[in-house]
Design an enzyme around this catalytic site. Structure first.
Site, mmCIF file in Angstrom:
data_model
loop_
_atom_site.group_PDB
_atom_site.id
_atom_site.type_symbol
_atom_site.label_atom_id
_atom_site.label_comp_id
_atom_site.label_asym_id
_atom_site.label_seq_id
_atom_site.Cartn_x
_atom_site.Cartn_y
_atom_site.Cartn_z
ATOM 1 N N SER A 185 4.700 5.675 4.266
ATOM 2 C CA SER A 185 3.398 5.576 3.597
ATOM 3 C C SER A 185 2.279 5.910 4.575
ATOM 4 O O SER A 185 2.438 5.722 5.788
ATOM 5 C CB SER A 185 3.190 4.152 3.075
ATOM 6 O OG SER A 185 1.860 3.996 2.621
ATOM 7 N N TYR A 202 2.697 -4.944 5.392
ATOM 8 C CA TYR A 202 3.388 -3.781 4.801
ATOM 9 C C TYR A 202 3.193 -2.559 5.689
ATOM 10 O O TYR A 202 4.148 -1.850 6.011
ATOM 11 C CB TYR A 202 2.799 -3.556 3.405
ATOM 12 C CG TYR A 202 3.145 -2.250 2.709
ATOM 13 C CD1 TYR A 202 4.363 -2.095 2.035
ATOM 14 C CD2 TYR A 202 2.225 -1.188 2.678
ATOM 15 C CE1 TYR A 202 4.657 -0.909 1.371
ATOM 16 C CE2 TYR A 202 2.510 -0.009 2.013
ATOM 17 C CZ TYR A 202 3.722 0.128 1.354
ATOM 18 O OH TYR A 202 4.006 1.292 0.690
HETATM 19 N N1 LIG Z 1 2.757 3.912 -5.239
HETATM 20 C C1 LIG Z 1 2.071 4.239 -4.160
HETATM 21 O O1 LIG Z 1 0.854 4.425 -4.214
HETATM 22 C C2 LIG Z 1 2.799 4.411 -2.825
HETATM 23 C C3 LIG Z 1 2.033 4.837 -1.743
HETATM 24 C C4 LIG Z 1 2.660 5.019 -0.531
HETATM 25 C C5 LIG Z 1 4.015 4.762 -0.404
HETATM 26 N N2 LIG Z 1 4.736 4.336 -1.471
HETATM 27 C C6 LIG Z 1 6.166 4.096 -1.276
HETATM 28 O O2 LIG Z 1 6.916 4.818 -2.230
HETATM 29 C C7 LIG Z 1 8.146 4.140 -2.466
HETATM 30 C C8 LIG Z 1 8.365 4.012 -3.953
HETATM 31 O O3 LIG Z 1 7.376 3.182 -4.476
HETATM 32 P P1 LIG Z 1 6.853 3.169 -5.993
HETATM 33 O O4 LIG Z 1 5.405 3.343 -5.947
HETATM 34 O O5 LIG Z 1 7.654 4.088 -6.807
HETATM 35 O O6 LIG Z 1 7.058 1.653 -6.387
HETATM 36 P P2 LIG Z 1 8.287 0.811 -6.913
HETATM 37 O O7 LIG Z 1 8.635 1.266 -8.261
HETATM 38 O O8 LIG Z 1 7.902 -0.622 -6.719
HETATM 39 O O9 LIG Z 1 9.454 1.204 -5.911
HETATM 40 C C9 LIG Z 1 10.063 0.352 -5.032
HETATM 41 C C10 LIG Z 1 11.542 0.632 -5.074
HETATM 42 O O10 LIG Z 1 12.191 -0.118 -4.063
HETATM 43 C C11 LIG Z 1 13.249 -0.834 -4.650
HETATM 44 N N3 LIG Z 1 13.564 -2.033 -3.907
HETATM 45 C C12 LIG Z 1 12.732 -3.015 -3.516
HETATM 46 N N4 LIG Z 1 13.425 -3.958 -2.872
HETATM 47 C C13 LIG Z 1 14.741 -3.574 -2.871
HETATM 48 C C14 LIG Z 1 15.934 -4.118 -2.372
HETATM 49 N N5 LIG Z 1 15.952 -5.285 -1.751
HETATM 50 N N6 LIG Z 1 17.071 -3.426 -2.556
HETATM 51 C C15 LIG Z 1 17.090 -2.264 -3.193
HETATM 52 N N7 LIG Z 1 15.988 -1.706 -3.707
HETATM 53 C C16 LIG Z 1 14.824 -2.358 -3.530
HETATM 54 C C17 LIG Z 1 12.794 -1.129 -6.023
HETATM 55 O O11 LIG Z 1 13.890 -1.469 -6.846
HETATM 56 P P3 LIG Z 1 13.725 -2.420 -8.160
HETATM 57 O O12 LIG Z 1 13.387 -1.494 -9.282
HETATM 58 O O13 LIG Z 1 15.084 -3.018 -8.292
HETATM 59 O O14 LIG Z 1 12.656 -3.404 -7.883
HETATM 60 C C18 LIG Z 1 12.177 0.201 -6.389
HETATM 61 O O15 LIG Z 1 13.165 1.116 -6.751
HETATM 62 C C19 LIG Z 1 8.059 2.807 -1.728
HETATM 63 O O16 LIG Z 1 8.728 2.907 -0.499
HETATM 64 C C20 LIG Z 1 6.577 2.659 -1.484
HETATM 65 O O17 LIG Z 1 6.308 1.865 -0.354
HETATM 66 C C21 LIG Z 1 4.152 4.167 -2.683
#
Ligand SMILES: NC(=O)c1ccc[n+]([C@@H]2O[C@H](COP(=O)([O-])OP(=O)(O)OC[C@H]3O[C@@H](n4cnc5c(N)ncnc54)[C@H](OP(=O)(O)O)[C@@H]3O)[C@@H](O)[C@H]2O)c1
Ligand SMILES: Cc1cc2nc3c(=O)[nH]c(=O)nc-3n(C[C@H](O)[C@H](O)[C@H](O)COP(=O)(O)OP(=O)(O)OC[C@H]3O[C@@H](n4cnc5c(N)ncnc54)[C@H](O)[C@@H]3O)c2cc1C
Lengths: 246, 443
Positions: A138, A151
């Site tokens: 990120s 984070y």
């Molecule tokens: N959205 C943004 O603006 C943004 C910005 C920068 C970076 N990111 C990064 O992009 C990535 C995806 O995020 P997203 O926005 O799509 O949000 P999200 O839907 O909350 O994605 C998080 C993912 O991580 C999984 N996860 C969390 N804890 C876990 C565990 N203990 N074991 C296995 N899986 C686990 C979640 O699975 P579950 O469905 O089972 O909870 C989900 O698939 C993340 O790494 C996030 O930090 C997002």
């Protein structure tokens, strides 16, 4: 087994993970979706099969269960060509400031788990002499900010891990991509006020990941505007930076 | 709360916009409040996709459940966009049977408005190709409706503007095609009579539509270009041509609200003149065009609704039964030309019988016009409505933001039946949109 290339998506239930899986399946990859709850992955697996006639498997994977990593990797039907770790946890900064358990979970979910699992795949890839590893980190890892440094610091650790791994693995024919999203409209950011022009939808990130793998890019910011934004943020002197409220 | 509007950006309403992530959550979202409705991709112009209290966004449900590449049968979630279906299954030889003038609509929205395409005169509307619908009722229960099972609810849901409940999933048929190309024939018609004759002659064409220059007056009133089209076969393509060139996503966007000045009677007249002349030059022969510009000419400019300025715009789309249509259409076009601020272009096309209880189409001619929201426009459109009603016609709910109850009730004689079915599905009256509040619900 087919002769097609294959990708394994860790965190397949996330919006970014779903988008990445679609992008790869569209361009002909067989797909593995891994996540904590296999039942929620099934509809997405069916979607990919119906759309793109590729093979899709679903696998249970918990990024906190590091003890099970070796057997998880061993249990896969084949070593994939590409592994993407999308797993991450935003958590709540405010509670993490005093709740050590919560802070630990954030750190482990964003740094320890993703690094260890990609590191494990890296060894297998290096033995094979090919493969691409993708870590979704990120922009928050580029500089710790008052509002989300727990984070952010975990993402910073992950980015540093990927950077070092890339330098080492590139000599062995293995490529490592670091993806740094800025704001993405997903489950994680639902209800948050995001800055429109700096925000993208998940499919934009999915497509960017595919392109980075194909073009062997090292570090991608999505959207690209964040590269400049972070450059500015990184160059602010501490004396100024510590007065900012974000 | 979130400010939400339709494509016309009028009216703008504050609503509790929810994005449920599971079908169970959809059921709960509608059952625990009075006044919610589903929202697809927000391409209806007026207030149809805004709940009186809560609006349930469905575009997150974008999964294909199953697809049979032999029969073209598909089961999918209601939030899948037609653009996605076309891009994904077009190259595999299948397209939706019916597409409206933009591909950025959801399957749920296409069923709820029983949308029509350029082929309605011979192939019917979107609902005709839908076999089964899974619906979350206002009570939060999930039911299956089809022509055989709960058929009353099925025919109320097709064209029912979301008022029978939230469409979760649908099963439907796709059309087998050999290519993504359309063989297009353009006919120039110098006035309304010629245009209507050309459309009548085009009854045997799969696709037909007329673009009217509504700035033309007097002897040129109704001057049009008629576009006929057929799916092109593989053997019609030049050697080495791409059988299914994908449409590009809109690159160009209108970045800001244009000052309302941009569109005035002079700019509109100049634009229409140019458009007619350029089109007329292509008239006569036939050529192959990609399906994207053929069906979706406006999709290449993202957010084009902003050219009408901050106050938004109104679309008026009526259908007039065949008998007597000529005079009424002439009268409407004449008034529009005199007023001078109607859209770039008006669209005229023939429709056949609609399938749903409240489906818009009836055998006749439909005319669609855009107007910027400004002084006197509501009164002007009320006068046009009188002409429509007197001719036995009706207005399209998916385009409407302002018709009166009297106009609506006169145009839709099946309304009492629809209301009875709606009541049986949703006795507490939980499902309510701004549109239903304006036209359907007891006050
Ligand atoms: N959205 C943004 O603006 C943004 C910005 C920068 C970076 N990111 C990064 O992009 C990535 C995806 O995020 P997203 O926005 O799509 O949000 P999200 O839907 O909350 O994605 C998080 C993912 O991580 C999984 N996860 C969390 N804890 C876990 C565990 N203990 N074991 C296995 N899986 C686990 C979640 O699975 P579950 O469905 O089972 O909870 C989900 O698939 C993340 O790494 C996030 O930090 C997002
Ligand atoms: C440029 C342009 C051209 C157009 N051309 C045509 C045309 O040629 N022919 C035509 O028929 N229409 C046309 N339309 C109108 C458009 O096709 C319809 O308004 C369609 O319903 C929009 O779909 P949507 O997914 O955006 O739905 P929305 O606009 O979000 O909603 C429309 C209606 O459908 C209901 N709805 C949406 N999703 C669901 C669901 N899952 N369950 C239950 N109800 C639901 C809503 O409650 C609302 O009543 C055009 C619109 C535009 C902007």
């Amino acid at each position: 087994m087919t002769s097609r290339k294959s990708v394994l998506v860790l965190g397949g239930s996330s919006d970014i993970g779903r988008a990445a899986a679609r992008a790869f399946a569209r361009s002909g990859y067989d797909v593995g979706l891994a996540g904590r709850d296999v039942a929620v992955l099934e509809p997405d697996a069916a979607d990919l099969r119906a759309r793109y006639s590729v093979e899709v498997g679903v696998y249970r994977f918990d990024v906190l269960d590091t003890a099970a990593f070796e057997s998880f990797v061993g249990s896969l039907p084949a070593l994939p060509d590409v592994v993407i770790s999308i797993v991450g946890l935003l958590g709540t900064q405010e509670s993490a400031q005093s709740d050590l358990a919560h802070a630990t979970t954030i750190m482990r979910s964003n740094y320890e788990g993703p690094s260890l699992i990609l590191g494990l795949f890296a060894e297998k890839f290096l033995t094979r002499g090919s493969g691409t590893l993708v870590g979704v980190s990120s922009v928050a890892g580029d500089r710790g900010r008052a509002l989300n440094y727990i984070y952010g610091s975990a993402k910073a650790g992950f980015s540093a891990f990927l950077s070092g791994l890339r330098a080492r693995a590139s000599r062995g024919g293995v490529h490592v991509v670091t993806v740094k999203p800025g704001f993405v409209r997903t489950k994680m950011t639902e209800g948050m006020k995001l800055i429109g022009p700096l925000t993208v939808d998940a499919p934009v990130v999915g497509d960017a990941i595919l392109r980075a793998v194909e073009n062997k890019t090292d570090v991608v910011y999505v959207s690209g505007k964040w590269r400049l934004v972070m450059l500015i943020i990184k160059t602010l002197p501490e004396a100024v930076f510590k007065k900012l409220k974000f | 709360m979130t400010l939400v509007s339709g494509w016309g950006r009028f009216p703008v309403v504050d609503t509790d916009l929810l994005r449920p992530r599971s079908f169970e959550a959809v059921g709960e979202a509608v059952a625990d409040v009075t006044g919610s409705v589903a929202r697809g991709n927000g391409r209806a112009y007026g207030d149809a996709a805004i709940g009186t209290a809560r609006t349930v966004a469905m575009t997150g449900f974008d999964r294909i459940r199953s697809f049979d590449p032999v029969t073209g049968r598909i089961r999918l979630e209601a939030g899948v966009l037609l653009a996605d279906l076309i891009d994904t299954f077009g190259p595999r030889g299948f397209l939706p049977f019916v597409v409206p003038g933009t591909r950025f609509v959801s399957v749920g929205g296409a069923i709820a408005a029983d949308v029509h395409g350029k082929n309605h005169h011979c192939e019917g509307g979107f609902g005709r190709y839908v076999d089964r619908i899974q619906l979350a009722t206002g009570e939060g229960e999930t039911i299956e409706v089809s022509r055989e099972q709960n058929s009353d609810a099925f025919f109320a849901t097709v064209g029912g503007m979301g008022l029978t409940g939230v469409i979760l999933e649908a099963s439907m048929r796709l059309r087998p095609v050999e290519t993504g190309w359309i063989r297009e024939r353009v006919i120039a018609a110098s006035d309304l009579d010629a245009a209507m004759r050309a459309l009548d002659a085009g009854d045997t064409a799969t696709y037909s539509v007329a673009w009217i220059d509504c700035a033309a007056r007097g002897r040129s009133l109704g001057r049009s270009l008629i576009y006929l089209g057929e799916h092109a076969g593989k053997d019609e393509l030049a050697d080495g041509a791409d059988a299914f060139p994908l449409g590009r996503n809109p690159g160009l966007a209108v970045p800001i609200d244009m000052p309302s000045m941009t569109l005035n009677r002079y700019s509109i007249r100049a634009f229409n003149e140019l458009y007619y002349r350029l089109g007329a030059r292509r008239a006569g022969g036939s050529q192959l065009v990609s399906l994207y510009p053929y069906f979706f000419p406006l999709d290449s400019l993202a957010d084009w609704n902003r050219i009408y300025g901050k106050r938004g715009f109104l679309q008026h789309q009526c259908v007039i039964p065949e008998a007597g249509a000529r005079d009424v259409l002439g009268d409407i076009l004449d008034r529009v030309a005199r007023r001078g601020d109607a859209s770039f272009l008006a669209v005229l096309k023939k429709l056949g019988q609609g399938d749903g209880l409240l489906s818009f189409p009836l055998p006749g001619y439909t005319l669609a016009l855009d107007f910027p929201v400004k002084g006197g426009i509501l009164e002007f459109l009320d006068e046009i409505d009188h002409l429509v009603v007197a001719a036995g016609g009706r207005l399209y709910l998916a385009k409407d933001a302002r018709q009166s109850r009297a106009t609506f009730e006169a145009g839709y004689p099946a309304l009492p039946r629809f209301n009875a079915i709606r009541k049986s599905l949703d006795p507490k009256g939980n499902i309510r949109s701004k549109l239903s509040q304006r036209l359907f619900d007891e006050v």
